[in-house]
Design a protein around this motif. Sequence first.
Motif, PDB file in Angstrom:
ATOM      1  N   ASP A  89     -26.326  -8.670 -34.179  1.00  0.00           N
ATOM      2  CA  ASP A  89     -25.786  -7.350 -34.505  1.00  0.00           C
ATOM      3  C   ASP A  89     -25.590  -7.172 -36.009  1.00  0.00           C
ATOM      4  OD1 ASP A  89     -24.959  -4.860 -33.291  1.00  0.00           O
ATOM      5  OD2 ASP A  89     -23.014  -5.277 -34.199  1.00  0.00           O
ATOM      6  N   GLU A  90     -25.231  -8.238 -36.663  1.00  0.00           N
ATOM      7  CA  GLU A  90     -25.105  -8.286 -38.134  1.00  0.00           C
ATOM      8  C   GLU A  90     -24.597  -6.978 -38.755  1.00  0.00           C
ATOM      9  OE1 GLU A  90     -28.470  -9.480 -40.968  1.00  0.00           O
ATOM     10  OE2 GLU A  90     -26.963 -11.046 -41.123  1.00  0.00           O
ATOM     11  N   GLY A  91     -23.346  -6.676 -38.441  1.00  0.00           N
ATOM     12  CA  GLY A  91     -22.779  -5.435 -38.981  1.00  0.00           C
ATOM     13  C   GLY A  91     -21.806  -5.659 -40.118  1.00  0.00           C
ATOM     14  N   GLU A  92     -21.490  -6.904 -40.399  1.00  0.00           N
ATOM     15  CA  GLU A  92     -20.462  -7.200 -41.403  1.00  0.00           C
ATOM     16  C   GLU A  92     -20.929  -6.763 -42.796  1.00  0.00           C
ATOM     17  OE1 GLU A  92     -17.583  -8.556 -40.587  1.00  0.00           O
ATOM     18  OE2 GLU A  92     -16.771  -9.233 -42.496  1.00  0.00           O
ATOM     19  N   PHE A  96     -26.406 -10.043 -44.719  1.00  0.00           N
ATOM     20  CA  PHE A  96     -27.741  -9.484 -44.423  1.00  0.00           C
ATOM     21  C   PHE A  96     -28.772 -10.595 -44.297  1.00  0.00           C
ATOM     22  CE2 PHE A  96     -26.085  -8.875 -48.703  1.00  0.00           C
ATOM     23  CZ  PHE A  96     -26.927  -9.647 -49.493  1.00  0.00           C
ATOM     24  N   LYS A  97     -28.355 -11.695 -43.669  1.00  0.00           N
ATOM     25  CA  LYS A  97     -29.222 -12.879 -43.565  1.00  0.00           C
ATOM     26  C   LYS A  97     -30.000 -12.938 -42.254  1.00  0.00           C
ATOM     27  CE  LYS A  97     -25.385 -15.334 -41.522  1.00  0.00           C
ATOM     28  NZ  LYS A  97     -25.877 -15.532 -40.183  1.00  0.00           N
ATOM     29  N   ASP A  98     -29.373 -12.453 -41.157  1.00  0.00           N
ATOM     30  CA  ASP A  98     -30.019 -12.593 -39.844  1.00  0.00           C
ATOM     31  C   ASP A  98     -31.298 -11.763 -39.784  1.00  0.00           C
ATOM     32  OD1 ASP A  98     -27.978 -14.240 -39.098  1.00  0.00           O
ATOM     33  OD2 ASP A  98     -26.845 -12.715 -38.015  1.00  0.00           O
ATOM     34  N   ARG A  99     -31.261 -10.622 -40.430  1.00  0.00           N
ATOM     35  CA  ARG A  99     -32.464  -9.782 -40.389  1.00  0.00           C
ATOM     36  C   ARG A  99     -33.612 -10.455 -41.125  1.00  0.00           C
ATOM     37  NH1 ARG A  99     -31.113  -4.350 -43.682  1.00  0.00           N
ATOM     38  NH2 ARG A  99     -33.295  -3.963 -43.211  1.00  0.00           N
ATOM     39  N   LEU A 100     -33.282 -11.267 -42.146  1.00  0.00           N
ATOM     40  CA  LEU A 100     -34.325 -12.008 -42.866  1.00  0.00           C
ATOM     41  C   LEU A 100     -34.952 -13.050 -41.934  1.00  0.00           C
ATOM     42  CD1 LEU A 100     -35.459 -12.490 -45.898  1.00  0.00           C
ATOM     43  CD2 LEU A 100     -34.081 -14.556 -45.761  1.00  0.00           C
ATOM     44  N   ILE A 101     -34.099 -13.766 -41.206  1.00  0.00           N
ATOM     45  CA  ILE A 101     -34.609 -14.782 -40.270  1.00  0.00           C
ATOM     46  C   ILE A 101     -35.505 -14.108 -39.229  1.00  0.00           C
ATOM     47  CG2 ILE A 101     -33.960 -16.491 -38.503  1.00  0.00           C
ATOM     48  CD1 ILE A 101     -31.297 -16.852 -40.046  1.00  0.00           C
ATOM     49  N   MET A 102     -35.027 -12.982 -38.692  1.00  0.00           N
ATOM     50  CA  MET A 102     -35.787 -12.334 -37.615  1.00  0.00           C
ATOM     51  C   MET A 102     -37.120 -11.787 -38.101  1.00  0.00           C
ATOM     52  SD  MET A 102     -32.862 -10.565 -35.288  1.00  0.00           S
ATOM     53  CE  MET A 102     -31.900  -9.795 -36.571  1.00  0.00           C
ATOM     54  N   TYR A 128     -29.405  -9.518 -28.722  1.00  0.00           N
ATOM     55  CA  TYR A 128     -28.770  -8.214 -28.908  1.00  0.00           C
ATOM     56  C   TYR A 128     -28.881  -7.874 -30.389  1.00  0.00           C
ATOM     57  CZ  TYR A 128     -25.279  -4.497 -28.672  1.00  0.00           C
ATOM     58  OH  TYR A 128     -24.626  -3.277 -28.741  1.00  0.00           O
ATOM     59  N   ILE A 129     -29.775  -6.942 -30.695  1.00  0.00           N
ATOM     60  CA  ILE A 129     -30.070  -6.650 -32.099  1.00  0.00           C
ATOM     61  C   ILE A 129     -29.542  -5.273 -32.489  1.00  0.00           C
ATOM     62  CG2 ILE A 129     -32.411  -5.797 -31.562  1.00  0.00           C
ATOM     63  CD1 ILE A 129     -33.338  -7.017 -34.226  1.00  0.00           C
ATOM     64  N   ARG A 130     -28.993  -5.211 -33.686  1.00  0.00           N
ATOM     65  CA  ARG A 130     -28.485  -3.942 -34.244  1.00  0.00           C
ATOM     66  C   ARG A 130     -29.555  -2.854 -34.132  1.00  0.00           C
ATOM     67  NH1 ARG A 130     -24.740  -1.568 -37.697  1.00  0.00           N
ATOM     68  NH2 ARG A 130     -23.396  -3.047 -36.640  1.00  0.00           N
ATOM     69  N   GLY A 131     -29.149  -1.688 -33.673  1.00  0.00           N
ATOM     70  CA  GLY A 131     -30.097  -0.602 -33.405  1.00  0.00           C
ATOM     71  C   GLY A 131     -30.920  -0.188 -34.612  1.00  0.00           C
ATOM     72  N   GLU A 132     -30.326  -0.297 -35.817  1.00  0.00           N
ATOM     73  CA  GLU A 132     -31.051   0.136 -37.021  1.00  0.00           C
ATOM     74  C   GLU A 132     -32.166  -0.816 -37.423  1.00  0.00           C
ATOM     75  OE1 GLU A 132     -27.796  -0.012 -36.677  1.00  0.00           O
ATOM     76  OE2 GLU A 132     -26.724   1.377 -37.991  1.00  0.00           O
ATOM     77  N   PHE A 133     -32.177  -2.019 -36.856  1.00  0.00           N
ATOM     78  CA  PHE A 133     -33.182  -3.002 -37.275  1.00  0.00           C
ATOM     79  C   PHE A 133     -34.497  -2.775 -36.513  1.00  0.00           C
ATOM     80  CE2 PHE A 133     -29.818  -6.512 -38.443  1.00  0.00           C
ATOM     81  CZ  PHE A 133     -29.399  -5.738 -39.509  1.00  0.00           C
TER      82      PHE A 133
END
Length: 444
Positions: A89-92, A96-102, A128-133
């Motif tokens: 979800d990475e909303g904090e 912004f690291k999880d989106r890089l991994i994904m 469960y991925i943040r909708g904006e990603f």
Amino acid sequence: MMEEKILTKHINTLNCHTLDFYLANGGYNSLKKAFEIGSDAIIEEVKKSNLRGRGGAGFPTGMKWSFMPKNPVDAKGNPKPKYLVCNADEGEPGTFKDRLIMSKNPHSLIEGMVIAAKAVGACRGYIYIRGEFFKEARILQSAIDDARKKGFLGKDILGSKMDFELFVYRGAGAYICGEESALLNSLEGKRGEPRLKPPFPAQVGAFGMPTCVNNVETFAVVPYILEHGGPKFASLGTEKSGGTRLFCVSGQVERPGIYELSMRTTLRELIDIAGGVRGGKKLKAVIPGGASAPMLTATEIDIPMCFDAMMKAGTMAGSGGAIVMSEDVCIVEATSILLRFYEHESCGQCSQCREGSHWLARMFVRIEAGKGTHKDLEMIERICSNMAGQTICAFADAVTGPVLSAVRKFRSEFEDHVRQRRCPQKIASRTIDAMEIDRGRAHV
Ligand SMILES: Cc1cc2nc3c(=O)[nH]c(=O)nc-3n(C[C@H](O)[C@H](O)[C@H](O)COP(=O)(O)O)c2cc1C
């Protein structure tokens, strides 16, 4: 400083996200090893690695996996399925690291999840991925499809007789859905509100079944741990926080971005590696572990960025996002901006959090506008003491951490606002804007 890179080693190579690239660099060998050594040995190796959850709380991962029941049954004695959930979800703010991994290393996440599934006996997993990603969700889905075609997912994986299906579930972009039990509700199609605990997800998780929830980065380092052994991973970090970590640096530094470094790295070193404070300015404050962590002053940054050292210093390593503020930043304005975020994102289930974050935000706007009083400063303390630890989830603690540290450590700035009835510095908003702009940039 030359550090071993685990997740970002190949990140600047073209097509590093593809299955061919991953396989050419030893990908999915750890999964084969996992099938050879079996569930208990996997969990033992992860325990030896001192891997602690990268989502924020820093809970020991091996221990979490061992809490999953071995052979759960329902009231009629029928076996219950077990699930695995990846928190993407990475909303904090500031993280912004999880989106890089994904987007760059999706197969390390998939392989890590299949290994975890083997360890805990899960038959199905959800990311469960943040909708904006959008982009990350697309890359993940295609990586999952490729992995399934090669037999790394689906039925009888690599002839092991283990079945494991993996699904991408897109959230709708609510910060609270990063909290694991709110995430589970959202995954079930319910309103994203946290659940009372106990029962914990390991007992009653997704769809009422035992569920293990971990962060993207937590799963993604597992293939390395199996390949090199738990002790090797542990040796990269501190005594109780193993490994390297993806640190996100934003705010007023010369080179904001993502840095993979040992957990031994001090906060001062991290800021230096990110080029130091922008424009040669002096450092005023750092929020070290994502926006929810209490602030540290410029004299408090000579500590390792590991979970224990940060806790001892009265803050948190959290999700590994350091927000750097220079001498030019108005702490009152910076905190006020954070509060507007929290006020907006409180799910509203607990009145202390719903009302508290709202009133704090209003008071900060008043103080910022030069209409605050000394009584307001006392009131902030009172409101915070009625919020922290009084609610279903840790959201309220996340609100009060930065607020109380700001008021206590930068009291004179608040006093100035009350006395002078004006805001002397007005650039904090740009600091927070910069966090958004800097998202996703990697320096490795
Ligand atoms: C308000 C709130 C927001 C959270 N957001 C996230 C998030 O975006 N990603 C994440 O991995 N964990 C987040 N967490 C922590 C999760 O509840 C949970 O501890 C974590 O996903 C467990 O994974 P880990 O053990 O691998 O860290 C959040 C917690 C709270 C209280």
